[in-house]
Design a protein around this motif. Sequence first.
Motif, PDB file in Angstrom:
ATOM      1  N   SER A 164       0.809  -1.224   0.000  1.00  0.00           N
ATOM      2  CA  SER A 164       0.000   0.000   0.000  1.00  0.00           C
ATOM      3  C   SER A 164       0.843   1.275   0.000  1.00  0.00           C
ATOM      4  O   SER A 164       0.291   2.374   0.020  1.00  0.00           O
ATOM      5  CB  SER A 164      -0.956   0.008   1.196  1.00  0.00           C
ATOM      6  N   VAL A 165       2.161   1.146   0.025  1.00  0.00           N
ATOM      7  CA  VAL A 165       3.030   2.280  -0.308  1.00  0.00           C
ATOM      8  C   VAL A 165       3.876   1.848  -1.490  1.00  0.00           C
ATOM      9  O   VAL A 165       4.156   0.655  -1.664  1.00  0.00           O
ATOM     10  CB  VAL A 165       3.936   2.712   0.870  1.00  0.00           C
ATOM     11  N   LYS A 166       4.299   2.794  -2.312  1.00  0.00           N
ATOM     12  CA  LYS A 166       4.979   2.385  -3.536  1.00  0.00           C
ATOM     13  C   LYS A 166       6.391   2.951  -3.677  1.00  0.00           C
ATOM     14  O   LYS A 166       7.274   2.246  -4.170  1.00  0.00           O
ATOM     15  CB  LYS A 166       4.142   2.766  -4.779  1.00  0.00           C
ATOM     16  N   GLY A 167       6.623   4.167  -3.258  1.00  0.00           N
ATOM     17  CA  GLY A 167       7.949   4.753  -3.445  1.00  0.00           C
ATOM     18  C   GLY A 167       9.052   3.902  -2.837  1.00  0.00           C
ATOM     19  O   GLY A 167      10.020   3.522  -3.503  1.00  0.00           O
ATOM     20  N   ALA A 168       8.905   3.561  -1.569  1.00  0.00           N
ATOM     21  CA  ALA A 168       9.936   2.812  -0.860  1.00  0.00           C
ATOM     22  C   ALA A 168      10.116   1.418  -1.456  1.00  0.00           C
ATOM     23  O   ALA A 168      11.250   0.934  -1.607  1.00  0.00           O
ATOM     24  CB  ALA A 168       9.564   2.706   0.632  1.00  0.00           C
ATOM     25  N   ILE A 169       9.023   0.785  -1.826  1.00  0.00           N
ATOM     26  CA  ILE A 169       9.112  -0.583  -2.359  1.00  0.00           C
ATOM     27  C   ILE A 169       9.716  -0.584  -3.757  1.00  0.00           C
ATOM     28  O   ILE A 169      10.595  -1.398  -4.069  1.00  0.00           O
ATOM     29  CB  ILE A 169       7.715  -1.246  -2.373  1.00  0.00           C
ATOM     30  N   VAL A 170       9.262   0.341  -4.605  1.00  0.00           N
ATOM     31  CA  VAL A 170       9.787   0.396  -5.970  1.00  0.00           C
ATOM     32  C   VAL A 170      11.282   0.716  -5.948  1.00  0.00           C
ATOM     33  O   VAL A 170      12.073   0.114  -6.680  1.00  0.00           O
ATOM     34  CB  VAL A 170       9.003   1.432  -6.817  1.00  0.00           C
ATOM     35  N   ALA A 171      11.680   1.632  -5.068  1.00  0.00           N
ATOM     36  CA  ALA A 171      13.103   1.982  -4.961  1.00  0.00           C
ATOM     37  C   ALA A 171      13.921   0.791  -4.462  1.00  0.00           C
ATOM     38  O   ALA A 171      15.055   0.574  -4.898  1.00  0.00           O
ATOM     39  CB  ALA A 171      13.276   3.171  -4.011  1.00  0.00           C
ATOM     40  N   LEU A 205      13.136  -2.545  -4.709  1.00  0.00           N
ATOM     41  CA  LEU A 205      13.119  -3.767  -5.518  1.00  0.00           C
ATOM     42  C   LEU A 205      13.651  -3.596  -6.941  1.00  0.00           C
ATOM     43  O   LEU A 205      14.210  -4.545  -7.505  1.00  0.00           O
ATOM     44  CB  LEU A 205      11.696  -4.357  -5.572  1.00  0.00           C
ATOM     45  N   SER A 206      13.474  -2.406  -7.535  1.00  0.00           N
ATOM     46  CA  SER A 206      13.877  -2.211  -8.934  1.00  0.00           C
ATOM     47  C   SER A 206      15.342  -2.565  -9.188  1.00  0.00           C
ATOM     48  O   SER A 206      15.643  -3.193 -10.217  1.00  0.00           O
ATOM     49  CB  SER A 206      13.587  -0.770  -9.370  1.00  0.00           C
ATOM     50  N   PRO A 207      16.275  -2.207  -8.291  1.00  0.00           N
ATOM     51  CA  PRO A 207      17.679  -2.561  -8.550  1.00  0.00           C
ATOM     52  C   PRO A 207      17.909  -4.073  -8.594  1.00  0.00           C
ATOM     53  O   PRO A 207      18.818  -4.540  -9.269  1.00  0.00           O
ATOM     54  CB  PRO A 207      18.434  -1.947  -7.357  1.00  0.00           C
ATOM     55  N   HIS A 208      17.088  -4.824  -7.884  1.00  0.00           N
ATOM     56  CA  HIS A 208      17.278  -6.274  -7.834  1.00  0.00           C
ATOM     57  C   HIS A 208      16.639  -6.988  -9.011  1.00  0.00           C
ATOM     58  O   HIS A 208      17.024  -8.111  -9.343  1.00  0.00           O
ATOM     59  CB  HIS A 208      16.671  -6.846  -6.542  1.00  0.00           C
ATOM     60  N   TRP A 209      15.667  -6.357  -9.639  1.00  0.00           N
ATOM     61  CA  TRP A 209      14.926  -7.027 -10.718  1.00  0.00           C
ATOM     62  C   TRP A 209      14.387  -5.985 -11.695  1.00  0.00           C
ATOM     63  O   TRP A 209      13.367  -5.354 -11.456  1.00  0.00           O
ATOM     64  CB  TRP A 209      13.769  -7.868 -10.150  1.00  0.00           C
ATOM     65  N   THR A 228       8.091   3.214 -13.312  1.00  0.00           N
ATOM     66  CA  THR A 228       9.037   4.336 -13.365  1.00  0.00           C
ATOM     67  C   THR A 228       9.451   4.513 -14.825  1.00  0.00           C
ATOM     68  O   THR A 228       8.986   3.784 -15.705  1.00  0.00           O
ATOM     69  CB  THR A 228      10.295   4.042 -12.527  1.00  0.00           C
ATOM     70  N   ASP A 229      10.354   5.467 -15.066  1.00  0.00           N
ATOM     71  CA  ASP A 229      10.848   5.673 -16.433  1.00  0.00           C
ATOM     72  C   ASP A 229      11.596   4.448 -16.950  1.00  0.00           C
ATOM     73  O   ASP A 229      11.754   4.275 -18.164  1.00  0.00           O
ATOM     74  CB  ASP A 229      11.789   6.888 -16.470  1.00  0.00           C
ATOM     75  N   HIS A 230      12.060   3.602 -16.038  1.00  0.00           N
ATOM     76  CA  HIS A 230      12.870   2.455 -16.453  1.00  0.00           C
ATOM     77  C   HIS A 230      12.093   1.148 -16.485  1.00  0.00           C
ATOM     78  O   HIS A 230      12.643   0.119 -16.860  1.00  0.00           O
ATOM     79  CB  HIS A 230      14.060   2.303 -15.492  1.00  0.00           C
ATOM     80  N   THR A 231      10.833   1.163 -16.104  1.00  0.00           N
ATOM     81  CA  THR A 231      10.051  -0.081 -16.085  1.00  0.00           C
ATOM     82  C   THR A 231       9.756  -0.526 -17.519  1.00  0.00           C
ATOM     83  O   THR A 231       9.248   0.271 -18.318  1.00  0.00           O
ATOM     84  CB  THR A 231       8.717   0.138 -15.338  1.00  0.00           C
ATOM     85  N   PRO A 232      10.048  -1.781 -17.869  1.00  0.00           N
ATOM     86  CA  PRO A 232       9.762  -2.265 -19.232  1.00  0.00           C
ATOM     87  C   PRO A 232       8.260  -2.198 -19.539  1.00  0.00           C
ATOM     88  O   PRO A 232       7.446  -2.632 -18.708  1.00  0.00           O
ATOM     89  CB  PRO A 232      10.246  -3.719 -19.197  1.00  0.00           C
ATOM     90  N   ALA A 233       7.918  -1.676 -20.702  1.00  0.00           N
ATOM     91  CA  ALA A 233       6.508  -1.534 -21.092  1.00  0.00           C
ATOM     92  C   ALA A 233       5.764  -2.873 -21.074  1.00  0.00           C
ATOM     93  O   ALA A 233       4.595  -2.919 -20.651  1.00  0.00           O
ATOM     94  CB  ALA A 233       6.400  -0.869 -22.463  1.00  0.00           C
ATOM     95  N   PRO A 234       6.367  -3.976 -21.495  1.00  0.00           N
ATOM     96  CA  PRO A 234       5.627  -5.255 -21.477  1.00  0.00           C
ATOM     97  C   PRO A 234       5.216  -5.680 -20.058  1.00  0.00           C
ATOM     98  O   PRO A 234       4.171  -6.312 -19.882  1.00  0.00           O
ATOM     99  CB  PRO A 234       6.617  -6.262 -22.074  1.00  0.00           C
ATOM    100  N   CYS A 288       0.173   5.595 -12.390  1.00  0.00           N
ATOM    101  CA  CYS A 288       0.825   6.852 -12.019  1.00  0.00           C
ATOM    102  C   CYS A 288       2.200   6.528 -11.442  1.00  0.00           C
ATOM    103  O   CYS A 288       2.532   5.358 -11.221  1.00  0.00           O
ATOM    104  CB  CYS A 288      -0.030   7.639 -11.021  1.00  0.00           C
ATOM    105  N   SER A 289       2.996   7.551 -11.189  1.00  0.00           N
ATOM    106  CA  SER A 289       4.321   7.320 -10.609  1.00  0.00           C
ATOM    107  C   SER A 289       4.185   6.891  -9.147  1.00  0.00           C
ATOM    108  O   SER A 289       3.180   7.194  -8.499  1.00  0.00           O
ATOM    109  CB  SER A 289       5.146   8.605 -10.690  1.00  0.00           C
TER     110      SER A 289
END
Lengths: 289, 289
Positions: free
Chosen positions: A92-99, A101-105, A140-146, A165-166
């Motif tokens: 239910s929060v996204k900034g902290a989780i996206v930041a 997990l994104s580097p790992h996957w 994010t700007d780096h998330t693959p569109a598929p 949304c972001s």
Amino acid sequence: MKIGIVGLGLIGGSLGLDFRRLGHEVWGVARRSATSEAAIACHAVDQASTELNSLRGVDIVFLCTPIHVIEAIALDLVPHLSPETVLTDVGSVKGAIVAALSPHWPNFVGGHPMAGKSEVGIAVAEPHLFAHRAYVITPTDHTPAPAVALLTELAKGLQAHVFTCSPAVHDRAVAWISHLPVMVSGSLIQACLQEPDATVRQLAQQFASSGFRDTSRVGGGHPELGLMMAQYNRAEVLRSLQGYQQALQQLTHRIETEDWAAIADLLAANHAARPDFIRSAPAPDTTAS
Amino acid sequence: MKIGIVGLGLIGGSLGLDFRRLGHEVWGVARRSATSEAAIACHAVDQASTELNSLRGVDIVFLCTPIHVIEAIALDLVPHLSPETVLTDVGSVKGAIVAALSPHWPNFVGGHPMAGKSEVGIAVAEPHLFAHRAYVITPTDHTPAPAVALLTELAKGLQAHVFTCSPAVHDRAVAWISHLPVMVSGSLIQACLQEPDATVRQLAQQFASSGFRDTSRVGGGHPELGLMMAQYNRAEVLRSLQGYQQALQQLTHRIETEDWAAIADLLAANHAARPDFIRSAPAPDTTAS
């Protein structure tokens, strides 16, 4: 499609029930074997395990664990995945989780299905939990569109209303309507408890009725939920608290100065604005988002 | 007993229905003849008029009009009453009303039946509205004991829970659980409206669910009700707002300093305390007290 679900509670179990109903193959992972067995017994999953390596070969994994363990579980999970596997979560929060997990996957995309109940656990999982509810996807700007397209397709299959949304915009919006209400509502209970006159305090308890009950409901809810909001969405919760304190001080000042016309305008504006927020609200006590 | 009721809306009409059911004779007075006719038609009164002098000869009069006209109506009424007639009211603030009316009628005793609905008017009056609800009676040192005894007896006949306290204690207690929630809840809507980013504001409206709906309900209610509270219970509303702001600042400070253990304690205390306030709460949306 083969769908993995890690964490078989209310959300994970309900996703499993819907995805199986829609013809997908659902593989579940739970921390305890009793939970994985319960998930099989209630048909929330086709197969279940306590081992993350059992998810080798799925197309997408939904991380449905409590927020504070998501990163650790993702780190344990990703060595078992093939690079094209999409990873998502339901936090239910996204900034902290996206930041985190994104580097790992790189093929990670954050998600937030805004559905819930006051009870938790696989026993209360139910089909159609997400129908006609918001499902927020936060690339994010780096998330693959598929990856975004796949999650969008699956969320639409649940009959959810999909919003994209972001992570930052998500966290700011949910701070206003989900996290701030918990802080505002909890502080109402706290303030009443701080009344020094015991007679007044006891009569207040006796006199309290539906107005107090509704206004205090989310503030008197599960403490872990409020703590999670404050910890993982701290900056936005503080920002919304600041805005709230300004609004409260504005009202207080108008009462102090007996500016009744301005107070009438303020109350009328609140009355007029509220329907914009509750138009699509579901029945009471069905959400914990 | 002969009972007069001035103001035949939800409260006055519901009192009439119950008192007639209990064998009393009920004489009503309404501002408009259409209302007095409707009250007769729905059996809320035995007879009704638009003239206050029609109440000559009753044993007790319940003033059930809006607060801002109570004093003027009482002044018009008392020349028609015999000295032993008890006068009472049903207003949701007591200090201001008791102070205004006591000089005009020594046999006045303030009352506050804490029942209501979101709708108003004689059309929604109903029997048993006051059963199992608080009925607060607020004598002063000068109130004649027989007046208090008579009102107590009648309130108990309604199956209400009778509480007796001073007007000041009543106003302090209802500020916490009835008036403060309106200010707290309204400021939540107001703060959300002041979010400068239109995208965030619109998403917040879309994402809002049961938590926001419940927390904002009384703040988005009838503007006149909130204004009445602020005007007629101004000192106690301001005092409760001050206590509330302290509680909110305490929570905010703990989030700022990341004192998670203290926040967990605070949220757990709120969770533990709430049942003391809602133990006897009725079904949702049945009170406007």
